[in-house]
Design a protein around this motif. Sequence first.
Motif, PDB file in Angstrom:
ATOM      1  N   UNK A 192      35.130  51.337  26.874  1.00  0.00           N
ATOM      2  CA  UNK A 192      35.575  50.048  26.338  1.00  0.00           C
ATOM      3  C   UNK A 192      36.925  49.582  26.877  1.00  0.00           C
ATOM      4  N   UNK A 193      37.263  50.040  28.109  1.00  0.00           N
ATOM      5  CA  UNK A 193      38.461  49.505  28.772  1.00  0.00           C
ATOM      6  C   UNK A 193      38.041  48.248  29.531  1.00  0.00           C
ATOM      7  N   UNK A 194      39.056  47.415  29.894  1.00  0.00           N
ATOM      8  CA  UNK A 194      38.754  46.296  30.789  1.00  0.00           C
ATOM      9  C   UNK A 194      38.271  46.873  32.109  1.00  0.00           C
ATOM     10  N   UNK A 195      37.307  46.215  32.763  1.00  0.00           N
ATOM     11  CA  UNK A 195      36.872  46.695  34.078  1.00  0.00           C
ATOM     12  C   UNK A 195      38.029  46.629  35.094  1.00  0.00           C
ATOM     13  N   UNK A 196      37.816  47.241  36.243  1.00  0.00           N
ATOM     14  CA  UNK A 196      38.874  47.237  37.268  1.00  0.00           C
ATOM     15  C   UNK A 196      39.158  45.806  37.728  1.00  0.00           C
ATOM     16  N   UNK A 197      40.327  45.613  38.311  1.00  0.00           N
ATOM     17  CA  UNK A 197      40.711  44.279  38.799  1.00  0.00           C
ATOM     18  C   UNK A 197      39.703  43.750  39.812  1.00  0.00           C
ATOM     19  N   UNK A 198      39.181  44.673  40.655  1.00  0.00           N
ATOM     20  CA  UNK A 198      38.202  44.240  41.668  1.00  0.00           C
ATOM     21  C   UNK A 198      36.970  43.629  41.017  1.00  0.00           C
ATOM     22  N   UNK A 199      36.659  44.065  39.795  1.00  0.00           N
ATOM     23  CA  UNK A 199      35.486  43.504  39.107  1.00  0.00           C
ATOM     24  C   UNK A 199      35.835  42.206  38.378  1.00  0.00           C
ATOM     25  N   UNK A 200      37.119  42.007  38.072  1.00  0.00           N
ATOM     26  CA  UNK A 200      37.499  40.804  37.295  1.00  0.00           C
ATOM     27  C   UNK A 200      37.978  39.672  38.204  1.00  0.00           C
ATOM     28  N   UNK A 201      38.974  39.975  39.025  1.00  0.00           N
ATOM     29  CA  UNK A 201      39.682  38.903  39.754  1.00  0.00           C
ATOM     30  C   UNK A 201      38.734  38.016  40.591  1.00  0.00           C
ATOM     31  N   UNK A 202      37.812  38.611  41.397  1.00  0.00           N
ATOM     32  CA  UNK A 202      36.945  37.735  42.208  1.00  0.00           C
ATOM     33  C   UNK A 202      36.086  36.787  41.363  1.00  0.00           C
ATOM     34  N   UNK A 203      35.888  37.139  40.088  1.00  0.00           N
ATOM     35  CA  UNK A 203      35.099  36.272  39.195  1.00  0.00           C
ATOM     36  C   UNK A 203      35.859  35.039  38.732  1.00  0.00           C
ATOM     37  N   UNK A 204      37.192  35.088  38.810  1.00  0.00           N
ATOM     38  CA  UNK A 204      38.007  34.036  38.189  1.00  0.00           C
ATOM     39  C   UNK A 204      38.160  32.828  39.109  1.00  0.00           C
ATOM     40  N   UNK A 205      37.022  32.265  39.518  1.00  0.00           N
ATOM     41  CA  UNK A 205      37.087  31.181  40.513  1.00  0.00           C
ATOM     42  C   UNK A 205      37.400  29.832  39.878  1.00  0.00           C
ATOM     43  N   UNK A 206      36.777  29.560  38.721  1.00  0.00           N
ATOM     44  CA  UNK A 206      37.012  28.248  38.089  1.00  0.00           C
ATOM     45  C   UNK A 206      38.246  28.312  37.212  1.00  0.00           C
ATOM     46  N   UNK A 207      38.701  27.145  36.743  1.00  0.00           N
ATOM     47  CA  UNK A 207      39.725  27.191  35.702  1.00  0.00           C
ATOM     48  C   UNK A 207      39.011  27.271  34.354  1.00  0.00           C
ATOM     49  N   UNK A 208      39.744  27.290  33.281  1.00  0.00           N
ATOM     50  CA  UNK A 208      39.131  27.454  31.961  1.00  0.00           C
ATOM     51  C   UNK A 208      39.926  28.448  31.138  1.00  0.00           C
ATOM     52  N   UNK A 209      39.202  29.362  30.467  1.00  0.00           N
ATOM     53  CA  UNK A 209      39.855  30.303  29.556  1.00  0.00           C
ATOM     54  C   UNK A 209      39.373  31.725  29.815  1.00  0.00           C
ATOM     55  N   UNK A 210      40.304  32.677  29.797  1.00  0.00           N
ATOM     56  CA  UNK A 210      39.938  34.096  29.784  1.00  0.00           C
ATOM     57  C   UNK A 210      40.322  34.635  28.412  1.00  0.00           C
ATOM     58  N   UNK A 211      39.393  35.291  27.722  1.00  0.00           N
ATOM     59  CA  UNK A 211      39.706  35.866  26.411  1.00  0.00           C
ATOM     60  C   UNK A 211      39.865  37.377  26.510  1.00  0.00           C
ATOM     61  N   UNK A 212      41.024  37.861  26.093  1.00  0.00           N
ATOM     62  CA  UNK A 212      41.240  39.310  25.993  1.00  0.00           C
ATOM     63  C   UNK A 212      41.527  39.599  24.523  1.00  0.00           C
TER      64      UNK A 212
END
Length: 343
Positions: free
Chosen positions: A125-145
């Motif tokens: 239940x940790x956040x995935x690695x940056x390599x799995x998150x960052x490339x997904x963040x293409x659009x603007x909007x909201x990220x919920x942590x």
Amino acid sequence: MFDINTITRKNILNMQAYSSARDEFKGKATIWLDANENPNASNLNRYPDPLQLRLKASVSKIKNVPLEKIFVGNGSDEAIDLLFRAFCEPGVSKAYIFPPTYGMYKVSAAINNIDLVEVPLTETFELPTSQKIIPNLKSDGLVFICSPNNPTGNSTDSDRIKEIASNFKGLVVVDEAYIDFSTHKSAITLLQEIPNLVVLQTFSKAYGLAGARVGTAFASPEIISILNKIKPPYNINSLSISAVLNVISNKESVDEQIDEIILERNRLRVAVSNLTCVTKIFPSDANFLLVEFIDSESIFTELISQGIVVRNRGFQIKNCFRITIGTKDENEKLMNVLNEIVL
Ligand SMILES: Cc1ncc(COP(=O)(O)O)c(C=O)c1O
């Protein structure tokens, strides 16, 4: 460079906010004939302060955040919805979540016709690695942590929040509904250095005011003024304002209850860990425990038949349910029932 004008919906930037009678008059007066209220005095015949300045002054003191960085909502659920409405263009922007997590992000995204990108948490239940998150963040909007996360109970380190925020054009929303039960520092301390950060907190959990529906968002004055612009004029009622002021003035008693709940959380963890039907208890920084059973469904049914309701999360996390920490007496009754099921 972060620019609020580029992430706010154009219709929101261009619209004129509703100006209520109580917004417009700032001086001292003795006769109020401006809001079509009933003139007969009671403690509720007047509209409440639209900007809740007394309440915010009190919140400002306990959270050490200046007034202009505080938004007060009808629960943090209202802040979640307003963030979608202000900062997500339907059909264009995206919302990013890390499931299993709090269900309202998905619901609010659907209501507002915003595409949801789900990047699952790891097995622990940790956040995935940056390599799995960052490339997904293409659009603007909201990220919920969500930290501590509901329903898993664990927290996210501030380094991960900073890393995601600095690689995202939209807003990073850190939902800290359970922060008062955690030893982690609040992300409020990061507001100065992360311009696209919003921190959500609530009076519904540790402060014992779920029925009053009061939540807070902390962010830059620019973000807060957009939320104020689009909120319903009197979103927090007078009774709720009084209830929160009252509970803040008894902060020591809130702190005592938090200590007690944490003590009970630790006691319940030990007791539950002795049950043979339990396979795992996950670490928790919140006022609940996520517990994995050999067969959660039959235990859930048995608890219900004994009048004890826990939150079945089996559809999200196999064989798990979330148990809120109750009073000492309630937790003992729960344990008595669980012990009998096992015998
Ligand atoms: C993570 C999380 N965020 C927000 C909320 C909603 O809180 P509020 O009562 O302030 O709307 C909840 C409620 O359960 C929650 O678990």
